[in-house]
Design a protein around this motif. Structure first.
Motif, PDB file in Angstrom:
ATOM      1  N   GLY A  13       4.294  14.685 -15.494  1.00  0.00           N
ATOM      2  CA  GLY A  13       5.497  13.931 -15.871  1.00  0.00           C
ATOM      3  C   GLY A  13       5.969  12.882 -14.881  1.00  0.00           C
ATOM      4  O   GLY A  13       6.820  12.061 -15.226  1.00  0.00           O
ATOM      5  N   HIS A  14       5.434  12.892 -13.646  1.00  0.00           N
ATOM      6  CA  HIS A  14       5.919  11.908 -12.668  1.00  0.00           C
ATOM      7  C   HIS A  14       5.443  10.495 -13.014  1.00  0.00           C
ATOM      8  O   HIS A  14       6.233   9.539 -12.991  1.00  0.00           O
ATOM      9  CB  HIS A  14       5.442  12.280 -11.261  1.00  0.00           C
ATOM     10  N   LYS A  17       7.338   8.944 -15.825  1.00  0.00           N
ATOM     11  CA  LYS A  17       8.605   8.296 -15.439  1.00  0.00           C
ATOM     12  C   LYS A  17       8.343   6.870 -14.947  1.00  0.00           C
ATOM     13  O   LYS A  17       9.084   5.931 -15.263  1.00  0.00           O
ATOM     14  CB  LYS A  17       9.305   9.093 -14.321  1.00  0.00           C
ATOM     15  N   SER A 152       5.395  10.930  -5.333  1.00  0.00           N
ATOM     16  CA  SER A 152       6.131  12.108  -5.807  1.00  0.00           C
ATOM     17  C   SER A 152       5.640  13.328  -5.038  1.00  0.00           C
ATOM     18  O   SER A 152       4.526  13.812  -5.307  1.00  0.00           O
ATOM     19  CB  SER A 152       5.894  12.330  -7.311  1.00  0.00           C
ATOM     20  N   SER A 156       8.032  18.309  -5.952  1.00  0.00           N
ATOM     21  CA  SER A 156       9.158  17.668  -6.654  1.00  0.00           C
ATOM     22  C   SER A 156       8.973  17.759  -8.163  1.00  0.00           C
ATOM     23  O   SER A 156       7.842  17.771  -8.665  1.00  0.00           O
ATOM     24  CB  SER A 156       9.265  16.189  -6.245  1.00  0.00           C
ATOM     25  N   SER A 157      10.088  17.791  -8.878  1.00  0.00           N
ATOM     26  CA  SER A 157      10.025  17.745 -10.342  1.00  0.00           C
ATOM     27  C   SER A 157      10.119  16.276 -10.769  1.00  0.00           C
ATOM     28  O   SER A 157      10.588  15.431  -9.997  1.00  0.00           O
ATOM     29  CB  SER A 157      11.195  18.533 -10.940  1.00  0.00           C
ATOM     30  N   PRO A 158       9.720  15.986 -12.003  1.00  0.00           N
ATOM     31  CA  PRO A 158       9.853  14.595 -12.491  1.00  0.00           C
ATOM     32  C   PRO A 158      11.307  14.133 -12.566  1.00  0.00           C
ATOM     33  O   PRO A 158      11.571  12.937 -12.637  1.00  0.00           O
ATOM     34  CB  PRO A 158       9.200  14.639 -13.875  1.00  0.00           C
ATOM     35  N   ASP A 159      12.256  15.083 -12.523  1.00  0.00           N
ATOM     36  CA  ASP A 159      13.670  14.673 -12.482  1.00  0.00           C
ATOM     37  C   ASP A 159      14.047  14.155 -11.102  1.00  0.00           C
ATOM     38  O   ASP A 159      15.006  13.384 -10.961  1.00  0.00           O
ATOM     39  CB  ASP A 159      14.583  15.863 -12.823  1.00  0.00           C
ATOM     40  N   GLU A 160      13.298  14.612 -10.085  1.00  0.00           N
ATOM     41  CA  GLU A 160      13.626  14.220  -8.700  1.00  0.00           C
ATOM     42  C   GLU A 160      12.843  13.009  -8.223  1.00  0.00           C
ATOM     43  O   GLU A 160      13.319  12.227  -7.403  1.00  0.00           O
ATOM     44  CB  GLU A 160      13.303  15.378  -7.751  1.00  0.00           C
ATOM     45  N   ARG A 161      11.609  12.893  -8.668  1.00  0.00           N
ATOM     46  CA  ARG A 161      10.712  11.842  -8.199  1.00  0.00           C
ATOM     47  C   ARG A 161       9.924  11.269  -9.374  1.00  0.00           C
ATOM     48  O   ARG A 161       9.635  12.003 -10.303  1.00  0.00           O
ATOM     49  CB  ARG A 161       9.704  12.384  -7.168  1.00  0.00           C
TER      50      ARG A 161
END
Ligand SMILES: Cc1cc2nc3c(=O)[nH]c(=O)nc-3n(C[C@H](O)[C@H](O)[C@H](O)COP(=O)(O)O)c2cc1C
Length: 191
Positions: A13-14, A17, A152, A156-161
């Motif tokens: 997911g990174h 994004k 990323s 890290s989660s995709p919400d963070e990075r």
């Protein structure tokens, strides 16, 4: 209307994004669509048609040891035989866990695929943020010219990075590629 197709893979997911940010930037100068490659290397229905019709194809992949992207690259030999993508605008982006992580190897891979297709490669055109005062949220803090990079961390989660700075880098990169495609669009393709 200039059309920009963004074909990419993202396992966790990174990179997705990053792709969305590229799309948002590209949408400032045309119609931009996302075409995610799944874990088996397959494309959503209609992707080959969208790529055939696109003025610009932007390719994205996480920096992996190998790449799910390879199946797509090999399958693109079909349009290659007909030189269907020749003279289209091309560009690439990547995201990896390490700050370096050999991201350039992935961009080189995408670049060479575009060159095999006879496409016209566009880089970031972004100045690097490499002063002592620079930080991760500055545009192009990773200092990439050949394509957009993001980082990323592995936990890290995709919400963070990627961080907002990397997403802004992706947005400006997408805007540049789309603006170039709009400027150089062949008259025959114009409405
Ligand atoms: C098989 C595999 C290979 C990877 N190779 C690298 C690498 O060479 N360099 C690096 O910095 N990160 C590497 N990573 C980390 C990914 O690039 C990183 O986790 C990235 O954020 C994944 O993007 P995604 O969430 O879109 O899948 C690798 C991850 C996997 C699963």
């Amino acid at each position: 209307m200039t059309s920009i197709a963004i074909v990419f893979h993202s396992g966790y997911g990174h990179t997705a994004k990053q792709a969305e940010a590229v799309r948002d930037g590209a949408a400032t100068a045309g119609t931009a669509t996302l075409h995610p490659i799944d874990a088996e290397g397959n494309l959503p229905d209609g992707t080959w048609e969208a790529l055939a019709a696109a003025d610009a194809i932007i390719m994205g992949s996480p920096t992996y040891m190998g790449s799910v992207f390879k199946k797509f690259a090999d399958a693109s030999s079909k349009p290659w035989f007909g030189q269907a993508w020749k003279d289209k605008v091309a560009a690439g982006f990547t995201n990896s866990a390490s700050i370096n992580g050999d991201k350039a190897g992935t961009l080189d891979y995408l670049y060479h695929l575009a060159m095999q297709h006879g496409m016209v490669w566009i880089g970031t055109g972004l100045m690097p943020s490499n002063s002592k005062a620079a930080n991760r949220n500055d545009v192009n803090w990773l200092g990439s010219f050949s394509g957009a990079m993001a980082e990323s961390p592995s936990d890290s989660s995709p919400d963070e990075r990627p961080v907002p700075g990397d997403l802004e880098t992706a947005r400006q990169f997408g805007a540049r590629v789309a603006a170039y495609a709009a400027r150089t669009r062949l008259p025959a393709a114009a409405e």
